[in-house]
Each structure stands twice: as C-alpha cells, then as structure tokens.
Scaffold this motif. Structure first.
Motif, PDB file in Angstrom:
ATOM      1  N   GLY A  16      14.770  -0.613  61.454  1.00  0.00           N
ATOM      2  CA  GLY A  16      15.561   0.607  61.304  1.00  0.00           C
ATOM      3  C   GLY A  16      16.626   0.548  60.232  1.00  0.00           C
ATOM      4  N   PRO A  17      17.482  -0.486  60.222  1.00  0.00           N
ATOM      5  CA  PRO A  17      18.510  -0.538  59.173  1.00  0.00           C
ATOM      6  C   PRO A  17      17.942  -0.602  57.760  1.00  0.00           C
ATOM      7  CG  PRO A  17      19.100  -1.980  60.999  1.00  0.00           C
ATOM      8  CD  PRO A  17      17.694  -1.507  61.267  1.00  0.00           C
ATOM      9  N   GLU A  18      16.787  -1.256  57.576  1.00  0.00           N
ATOM     10  CA  GLU A  18      16.188  -1.379  56.241  1.00  0.00           C
ATOM     11  C   GLU A  18      15.707  -0.029  55.723  1.00  0.00           C
ATOM     12  OE1 GLU A  18      13.420  -4.933  56.045  1.00  0.00           O
ATOM     13  OE2 GLU A  18      13.955  -4.976  58.165  1.00  0.00           O
ATOM     14  N   ASN A  52       7.576  -0.248  55.638  1.00  0.00           N
ATOM     15  CA  ASN A  52       7.239   0.944  54.862  1.00  0.00           C
ATOM     16  C   ASN A  52       8.308   2.004  55.126  1.00  0.00           C
ATOM     17  OD1 ASN A  52       6.193   3.269  53.756  1.00  0.00           O
ATOM     18  ND2 ASN A  52       4.200   3.125  54.743  1.00  0.00           N
ATOM     19  N   PRO A  53       9.108   2.381  54.124  1.00  0.00           N
ATOM     20  CA  PRO A  53      10.185   3.346  54.353  1.00  0.00           C
ATOM     21  C   PRO A  53       9.762   4.800  54.208  1.00  0.00           C
ATOM     22  CG  PRO A  53      10.310   2.544  52.114  1.00  0.00           C
ATOM     23  CD  PRO A  53       9.128   1.843  52.750  1.00  0.00           C
ATOM     24  N   VAL A  88       4.796   8.165  43.729  1.00  0.00           N
ATOM     25  CA  VAL A  88       4.771   6.708  43.854  1.00  0.00           C
ATOM     26  C   VAL A  88       3.412   6.232  44.381  1.00  0.00           C
ATOM     27  CG1 VAL A  88       5.711   4.792  45.211  1.00  0.00           C
ATOM     28  CG2 VAL A  88       7.257   6.381  44.054  1.00  0.00           C
ATOM     29  N   LEU A  89       2.875   6.952  45.349  1.00  0.00           N
ATOM     30  CA  LEU A  89       1.563   6.575  45.891  1.00  0.00           C
ATOM     31  C   LEU A  89       0.468   6.781  44.844  1.00  0.00           C
ATOM     32  CD1 LEU A  89       1.867   8.064  49.475  1.00  0.00           C
ATOM     33  CD2 LEU A  89       1.836   5.639  48.864  1.00  0.00           C
ATOM     34  N   ALA A  90       0.551   7.882  44.104  1.00  0.00           N
ATOM     35  CA  ALA A  90      -0.450   8.142  43.072  1.00  0.00           C
ATOM     36  C   ALA A  90      -0.410   7.088  41.974  1.00  0.00           C
ATOM     37  CB  ALA A  90      -0.229   9.534  42.472  1.00  0.00           C
ATOM     38  N   ALA A  91       0.768   6.467  41.777  1.00  0.00           N
ATOM     39  CA  ALA A  91       0.910   5.423  40.761  1.00  0.00           C
ATOM     40  C   ALA A  91       0.376   4.075  41.250  1.00  0.00           C
ATOM     41  CB  ALA A  91       2.371   5.294  40.352  1.00  0.00           C
ATOM     42  N   GLY A  92      -0.050   4.016  42.508  1.00  0.00           N
ATOM     43  CA  GLY A  92      -0.668   2.797  43.014  1.00  0.00           C
ATOM     44  C   GLY A  92       0.267   1.828  43.698  1.00  0.00           C
ATOM     45  N   PHE A  93       1.493   2.247  44.002  1.00  0.00           N
ATOM     46  CA  PHE A  93       2.419   1.358  44.710  1.00  0.00           C
ATOM     47  C   PHE A  93       2.191   1.482  46.217  1.00  0.00           C
ATOM     48  CE2 PHE A  93       4.768   2.289  40.720  1.00  0.00           C
ATOM     49  CZ  PHE A  93       4.851   0.981  40.247  1.00  0.00           C
ATOM     50  N   GLY A 130       7.811  -4.591  48.600  1.00  0.00           N
ATOM     51  CA  GLY A 130       8.586  -4.649  49.822  1.00  0.00           C
ATOM     52  C   GLY A 130       9.340  -3.351  50.041  1.00  0.00           C
ATOM     53  N   CYS A 131      10.090  -3.297  51.122  1.00  0.00           N
ATOM     54  CA  CYS A 131      10.809  -2.076  51.487  1.00  0.00           C
ATOM     55  C   CYS A 131      11.812  -1.669  50.416  1.00  0.00           C
ATOM     56  CB  CYS A 131      11.513  -2.294  52.828  1.00  0.00           C
ATOM     57  SG  CYS A 131      12.413  -0.856  53.446  1.00  0.00           S
ATOM     58  N   GLN A 132      12.641  -2.608  49.986  1.00  0.00           N
ATOM     59  CA  GLN A 132      13.675  -2.279  48.997  1.00  0.00           C
ATOM     60  C   GLN A 132      13.072  -1.895  47.652  1.00  0.00           C
ATOM     61  OE1 GLN A 132      16.842  -5.116  48.780  1.00  0.00           O
ATOM     62  NE2 GLN A 132      17.761  -4.208  46.951  1.00  0.00           N
ATOM     63  N   ALA A 133      12.034  -2.631  47.209  1.00  0.00           N
ATOM     64  CA  ALA A 133      11.409  -2.308  45.932  1.00  0.00           C
ATOM     65  C   ALA A 133      10.721  -0.946  45.982  1.00  0.00           C
ATOM     66  CB  ALA A 133      10.406  -3.398  45.554  1.00  0.00           C
ATOM     67  N   MET A 134      10.134  -0.601  47.142  1.00  0.00           N
ATOM     68  CA  MET A 134       9.535   0.724  47.281  1.00  0.00           C
ATOM     69  C   MET A 134      10.628   1.788  47.193  1.00  0.00           C
ATOM     70  SD  MET A 134       6.861   2.565  47.537  1.00  0.00           S
ATOM     71  CE  MET A 134       5.457   1.601  48.153  1.00  0.00           C
ATOM     72  N   GLY A 135      11.772   1.521  47.759  1.00  0.00           N
ATOM     73  CA  GLY A 135      12.895   2.445  47.628  1.00  0.00           C
ATOM     74  C   GLY A 135      13.306   2.624  46.181  1.00  0.00           C
ATOM     75  N   ASP A 136      13.304   1.540  45.428  1.00  0.00           N
ATOM     76  CA  ASP A 136      13.643   1.616  44.001  1.00  0.00           C
ATOM     77  C   ASP A 136      12.643   2.498  43.246  1.00  0.00           C
ATOM     78  OD1 ASP A 136      15.762  -0.075  44.466  1.00  0.00           O
ATOM     79  OD2 ASP A 136      14.720  -1.870  43.791  1.00  0.00           O
ATOM     80  N   GLU A 137      11.361   2.348  43.564  1.00  0.00           N
ATOM     81  CA  GLU A 137      10.343   3.171  42.894  1.00  0.00           C
ATOM     82  C   GLU A 137      10.480   4.639  43.263  1.00  0.00           C
ATOM     83  OE1 GLU A 137       8.317   2.412  40.522  1.00  0.00           O
ATOM     84  OE2 GLU A 137       8.912   0.307  40.503  1.00  0.00           O
ATOM     85  N   LEU A 138      10.807   4.906  44.522  1.00  0.00           N
ATOM     86  CA  LEU A 138      11.024   6.292  44.940  1.00  0.00           C
ATOM     87  C   LEU A 138      12.226   6.883  44.218  1.00  0.00           C
ATOM     88  CD1 LEU A 138      10.390   5.834  48.761  1.00  0.00           C
ATOM     89  CD2 LEU A 138       9.026   7.267  47.235  1.00  0.00           C
ATOM     90  N   LEU A 139      13.258   6.085  44.021  1.00  0.00           N
ATOM     91  CA  LEU A 139      14.444   6.569  43.307  1.00  0.00           C
ATOM     92  C   LEU A 139      14.103   6.863  41.842  1.00  0.00           C
ATOM     93  CD1 LEU A 139      17.433   7.135  43.760  1.00  0.00           C
ATOM     94  CD2 LEU A 139      17.919   4.781  43.054  1.00  0.00           C
ATOM     95  N   LYS A 140      13.291   6.012  41.221  1.00  0.00           N
ATOM     96  CA  LYS A 140      12.846   6.270  39.852  1.00  0.00           C
ATOM     97  C   LYS A 140      12.037   7.569  39.792  1.00  0.00           C
ATOM     98  CE  LYS A 140      12.430   1.356  38.617  1.00  0.00           C
ATOM     99  NZ  LYS A 140      11.431   0.290  38.297  1.00  0.00           N
ATOM    100  N   ALA A 141      11.169   7.771  40.795  1.00  0.00           N
ATOM    101  CA  ALA A 141      10.318   8.973  40.816  1.00  0.00           C
ATOM    102  C   ALA A 141      11.143  10.249  40.955  1.00  0.00           C
ATOM    103  CB  ALA A 141       9.305   8.870  41.953  1.00  0.00           C
ATOM    104  N   LEU A 142      12.303  10.154  41.572  1.00  0.00           N
ATOM    105  CA  LEU A 142      13.172  11.329  41.665  1.00  0.00           C
ATOM    106  C   LEU A 142      13.676  11.751  40.277  1.00  0.00           C
ATOM    107  CD1 LEU A 142      15.443  10.779  44.803  1.00  0.00           C
ATOM    108  CD2 LEU A 142      13.804  12.616  44.425  1.00  0.00           C
TER     109      LEU A 142
END
Length: 357
Positions: free
Chosen positions: A15-17, A294-295, A326-331, A345-357
């Motif tokens: 949850g916290p992650e 998975n966030p 992000v999913l379409a980009a294959g992450f 990982g969870c944090q790196a996926m968050g970083d990719e989502l932030l880039k996608a924004l």
C-alpha cells in the motif's frame, strides 16, 4: 483555483509503495489542470492496529467523512490472522464502508489492447470486453444478523444471515440502471432466486423498477451461470448488478479477464458525502517492500476519484492516457510481464507514468 481535500489510506503491504506513486502523479496532474489537492494521510488496517490497537481508529473515520474524497491502497497481513475477528484489518475496512454509508461498489473491467496477451483466456474471447460490476456493499450476508458460532446438540454450529430489504435493493439497482443508461443500455441482475428467498426479493424489486427504465434491456442470471458466462463469453455483459457476497466473488473473477488483478480500480459510493476509491487487489505482503508492486490499479483508482469524486474529468483522462501510453510502449511490472517487454519495479513504473504525463 478549486481546492480538494483528499484522505490517503496507504494501509498495509504494498500500500505505501503504490500510494507514493499515485500521490506524485496526482500532484503533477493537478498542477497541470489548475486545481489543488491537500492530502491527509491516515492509518487503517494493520498499520492502524500497530499504531493504535484498532483497525479503524475513530480519527481516521472522522477524517474520511470530512474529506472530499478518500483514496485507499490495500489492507491486510497474515500476521493479524490470529486476532479476534473484530480486531482484524478487514473489519476496519467493513467499518469504514459502513461508517461512510457507502453502499454501491463500482468495478470497471475494460481490456487494454496492449495487455490482451497477458490474459489466460484466448484473445478472441476477451478482445473488446468493457463491463461494469455494480456490487451492493453494506448489506447481505456480510452484515446480516444473527451470526456467530454456538454449541447445539453436542455439536458446534456456525451461521450467518443473508438479508436484504426492498429499499436496499432499490437503491443499488437505481445506481446500476443509471449506469446502464450512460453505457450500452444493458443490465444483467445476478442472483440465486431458484434457491434463496432473499434473491427472489432481489429479482422482484429489479423487475418492479424495470418499467421506469424502458431504455435499459434487463435480464436475470443465476450466479453459478454468471460465473461460467464471464469466462465463456464476457463480451455479452455491460452492467452486472449483484449483492455483496456474489459481487465479491464475480468481480475478482472478472478482474482476471484483464490478465492481472493489479490493473483494476474501484469506487465505493453513497447517497451523498465523499466516495472511497481503491484498487481491487490485496496488500500482497509477499512482495511488500521489494519494489515489485504494480501501481497501475492505484493510479486508475486515482483517476476514478478525479472523475467521479472531484469532477476533474480532464485530469482523470490524462492519468488514464498515461497508463495506456506506458503499456503501449512495452513497459510492464512482473505480474504483466511477457516476451519482448521491459520489466520495471513499482517506482520505475511510476517514473515512466510521470514521463507519459
């Protein structure tokens, strides 16, 4: 500038992650769209037991009731399984739903094209699936009285009571009918009316309301058949309406159509007051603290909160588009991993989502 008060309930396990990822994205999207979010983090579940001895402190419930919306991650841990039922994390969640008078649970199940290969079902079965499970949340066998365990005739007996009033059925059915009107105009009410008196009342009430919604095609299905049909031909469903116990089971089954329960958000709503928004997955204590979570379901729950709870539709669209991009980009996180994709990982996926924004 619009200002919204959001209570965050990180809870237990992963949850916290996943909450940290969602909060970062919410900060970014609120700045883009010109509104402010003030966050108030409160304990619930196991974290609240550790802090206060109670799974739902009174201060947490009061903060939630005073907020504009509540975003919760997950609760529960095996280390609390030996506690009396009233002291377990799950009891805190039931108390939160009851205390906030949240009777309608909405669980959307929509296939993301990039994830068709992640499902255990054939692509031709799940392609195009877009359904909504509407589950009654504060009645039925989970809350019915009497319940308990007794000694009787030299044996031990456990018992629970499944009960619904006509007014309880009417108010959840109204939510489902209105959603069907906004979607494809199809409502399937799921019960066990061939065996249970309470289900016969449920069916009778839905039939009584149907003439007021002449633009909605209404059908009925026994729960055992519905469980089979969700696997055989899920595209036949638009809005599935059902009670607390059946909805609990069917919504998790429907979640796996997408390939991972880690992709699905939910909303719990009442007649008025703030809604509760949460991913449908659990706290996954086996991977907690390992940066494997998975966030995305949490992020999509945040999008539901923006759209339904705070009426910030454009910001909600941005979060959902970021997930798709992000999913379409294959992450992928580990639960979604397939050949040719990049595992994060969870944090790196968050970083990719932030880039996608």
């Amino acid at each position: 500038m619009a200002q919204h008060r959001v209570v965050l309930l990180p809870g237990d396990g992963i949850g916290p992650e996943i909450t940290a990822v969602a909060k970062t994205l919410l900060d970014a999207v609120s700045q883009r769209h010109g509104f402010s979010l003030s966050f108030d983090e409160q304990p619930i579940g196991g974290s609240a037991i550790d802090a206060t001895g109670e799974p739902l402190p009174a201060s947490t419930l009061e903060a939630c009731k005073a907020a504009d919306a509540v975003l919760m991650a997950a609760i529960g841990s095996p280390r609390f399984d030996s506690l009396p039922r009233e002291k377990r994390p799950e009891t805190g969640l039931l108390g939160l739903r009851a205390g906030m008078q949240l009777f309608a649970n909405l669980r959307p199940v929509k296939i993301v094209p990039a994830l068709i290969g992640a499902s255990s079902l054939k692509p031709e079965v799940i392609e195009g699936v877009d359904l909504m499970v509407v589950r009654e949340l504060t009645g039925g066998i989970y809350f019915g009285q009497p319940k308990g365990r007794i000694e009787a005739d030299g044996d031990e007996r456990g018992f629970n009571t499944m009960t619904y009033s006509a007014s309880e059925v009417d108010r959840i059915a109204q939510v489902a009918f209105n959603l069907a009107r906004e979607r494809r105009g199809q409502l399937c009410s799921v019960d066990k009316a061939n065996v249970l008196d309470v289900s016969q009342l449920w069916r009778d009430r839905v039939e009584t309301m149907a003439p007021d919604y002449s633009d909605v095609a209404v059908s009925h299905m026994y729960v055992d058949n519905a469980a089979m049909q969700l696997v055989r031909d899920p595209k036949q469903f638009d809005v599935l309406l059902t009670g607390n116990l059946f909805g609990d089971i069917l919504s998790d089954e429907a979640a796996m159509l997408t390939g991972s329960i880690g992709m699905l958000p939910s909303a719990s709503l009442g007649s008025d007051g703030p809604g509760l928004f949460e991913p449908v997955h659990g706290s996954a204590p086996d991977i907690a603290g390992q940066d494997k979570a998975n966030p995305m379901a949490m992020v999509l729950s945040a999008a539901m909160m923006l759209r339904i709870g705070l009426k910030e539709n454009a910001a909600a669209d941005d979060l959902e588009k970021a997930v798709d991009k992000v999913l379409a980009a294959g992450f992928r996180t580990g639960d979604l991993m397939s050949e040719g994709c990049s595992q994060l990982g969870c944090q790196a996926m968050g970083d990719e989502l932030l880039k996608a924004l």
